[in-house]
Design a protein around this motif. Structure first.
Motif, short mmCIF file in Angstrom:
data_model
loop_
_atom_site.label_atom_id
_atom_site.label_comp_id
_atom_site.label_asym_id
_atom_site.label_seq_id
_atom_site.Cartn_x
_atom_site.Cartn_y
_atom_site.Cartn_z
N MET A 1 47.61 31.90 34.70
CA MET A 1 46.94 31.49 35.92
C MET A 1 45.62 30.83 35.55
O MET A 1 44.96 31.25 34.62
CB MET A 1 46.78 32.68 36.85
N PRO A 2 45.22 29.78 36.26
CA PRO A 2 43.99 29.08 35.93
C PRO A 2 42.76 29.97 36.13
O PRO A 2 42.75 30.82 37.00
CB PRO A 2 43.96 27.91 36.93
N THR A 3 41.77 29.77 35.30
CA THR A 3 40.50 30.46 35.48
C THR A 3 39.40 29.42 35.42
O THR A 3 39.56 28.34 34.88
CB THR A 3 40.25 31.52 34.39
N SER A 4 38.28 29.76 36.00
CA SER A 4 37.14 28.86 35.93
C SER A 4 36.36 29.14 34.66
O SER A 4 36.38 30.26 34.15
CB SER A 4 36.24 29.05 37.17
N PRO A 5 35.66 28.14 34.09
CA PRO A 5 34.97 28.34 32.83
C PRO A 5 33.79 29.30 32.94
O PRO A 5 33.42 29.92 31.96
CB PRO A 5 34.49 26.94 32.45
N ASP A 50 48.55 45.99 44.94
CA ASP A 50 49.32 45.61 46.13
C ASP A 50 49.34 44.12 46.41
O ASP A 50 50.01 43.69 47.35
CB ASP A 50 48.75 46.31 47.37
N PHE A 51 48.61 43.33 45.66
CA PHE A 51 48.56 41.89 45.92
C PHE A 51 48.98 41.16 44.66
O PHE A 51 48.42 41.39 43.58
CB PHE A 51 47.16 41.46 46.34
N ILE A 52 49.95 40.30 44.78
CA ILE A 52 50.44 39.53 43.62
C ILE A 52 49.67 38.22 43.54
O ILE A 52 49.69 37.42 44.48
CB ILE A 52 51.95 39.27 43.73
N ILE A 53 49.01 38.01 42.42
CA ILE A 53 48.28 36.77 42.18
C ILE A 53 49.29 35.70 41.81
O ILE A 53 50.14 35.91 40.94
CB ILE A 53 47.25 36.96 41.05
N GLY A 54 49.19 34.54 42.47
CA GLY A 54 50.10 33.44 42.20
C GLY A 54 49.71 32.64 40.97
O GLY A 54 48.56 32.70 40.51
N ASP A 55 50.65 31.86 40.46
CA ASP A 55 50.40 31.02 39.28
C ASP A 55 49.30 29.99 39.52
O ASP A 55 48.68 29.53 38.57
CB ASP A 55 51.67 30.30 38.86
N ARG A 56 49.10 29.61 40.77
CA ARG A 56 48.11 28.57 41.07
C ARG A 56 46.79 29.14 41.60
O ARG A 56 45.87 28.38 41.89
CB ARG A 56 48.70 27.58 42.06
N ASP A 57 46.69 30.45 41.75
CA ASP A 57 45.43 31.05 42.18
C ASP A 57 44.41 30.92 41.06
O ASP A 57 44.75 30.97 39.87
CB ASP A 57 45.62 32.52 42.55
N GLY A 64 31.25 42.97 39.26
CA GLY A 64 31.48 44.18 38.49
C GLY A 64 32.85 44.07 37.85
O GLY A 64 33.15 43.10 37.16
N GLU A 65 33.70 45.04 38.13
CA GLU A 65 35.07 45.05 37.60
C GLU A 65 36.08 44.47 38.59
O GLU A 65 37.28 44.53 38.36
CB GLU A 65 35.48 46.49 37.25
N THR A 66 35.59 43.91 39.70
CA THR A 66 36.48 43.44 40.77
C THR A 66 36.65 41.92 40.69
O THR A 66 35.70 41.18 40.94
CB THR A 66 35.91 43.84 42.14
N PRO A 67 37.86 41.45 40.36
CA PRO A 67 38.09 40.00 40.28
C PRO A 67 38.12 39.35 41.67
O PRO A 67 38.50 39.98 42.66
CB PRO A 67 39.46 39.90 39.60
N PHE A 68 37.71 38.09 41.72
CA PHE A 68 37.70 37.30 42.95
C PHE A 68 38.51 36.04 42.70
O PHE A 68 38.14 35.21 41.86
CB PHE A 68 36.27 36.93 43.34
N TYR A 69 39.62 35.89 43.41
CA TYR A 69 40.53 34.76 43.27
C TYR A 69 40.47 33.88 44.51
O TYR A 69 40.17 34.35 45.60
CB TYR A 69 41.98 35.23 43.11
N MET A 70 40.81 32.62 44.32
CA MET A 70 40.91 31.68 45.43
C MET A 70 42.20 30.88 45.26
O MET A 70 42.57 30.53 44.14
CB MET A 70 39.71 30.74 45.45
N GLY A 71 42.86 30.62 46.38
CA GLY A 71 44.05 29.78 46.35
C GLY A 71 43.71 28.40 45.82
O GLY A 71 42.61 27.87 46.04
#
Length: 115
Positions: A1-5, A50-57, A64-71
């Motif tokens: 899955m893509p990540t930001s730099p 409970d939430f599946i992160i998509g390949d394009r998220d 902290g330890e909590t990831p933040f994803y965006m579509g």
């Protein structure tokens, strides 16, 4: 899955306090903002399993330890912004863990340098 730099998300003390309260009740969580109508335009907080992160998220960073994803589609519009997770009075999204707490998460944004 893509990540930001680099991390494009931070949080206010009020957001961290609400996040800590939710984690105490539900265990590890994640944020996802889809950009869809209604609830999807707000950051949604889900139990991590409970939430599946998509390949394009796109992973914008962590609070902290909590990831933040965006579509991916919304990220294309917001990729030059830095987000600050905050809290306001009101009800959270129907499926978000902030619902029913009379406080809800929202994001505020600043324009970042374009690379």
């Amino acid at each position: 899955m893509p990540t930001s730099p680099q991390s494009q998300v931070s949080a206010t003390p009020a957001a961290i306090a609400l996040l800590d309260e939710i984690i105490a009740d539900h265990g590890p969580v994640l944020f996802h903002q889809s950009g869809g109508c209604c609830d999807g335009s707000s950051p949604m907080c889900y139990p991590r399993g409970d939430f599946i992160i998509g390949d394009r998220d796109v992973l914008l960073g962590s609070i902290g330890e909590t990831p933040f994803y965006m579509g991916a589609a919304q990220f294309e519009v917001w990729k030059h912004t830095r987000l600050t997770l905050d809290v306001v009075q009101g009800r959270g999204g129907m499926f978000s863990l902030d619902n029913g707490r009379e406080r809800r998460f929202l994001v505020r944004s600043d324009i970042c340098a374009v690379e």
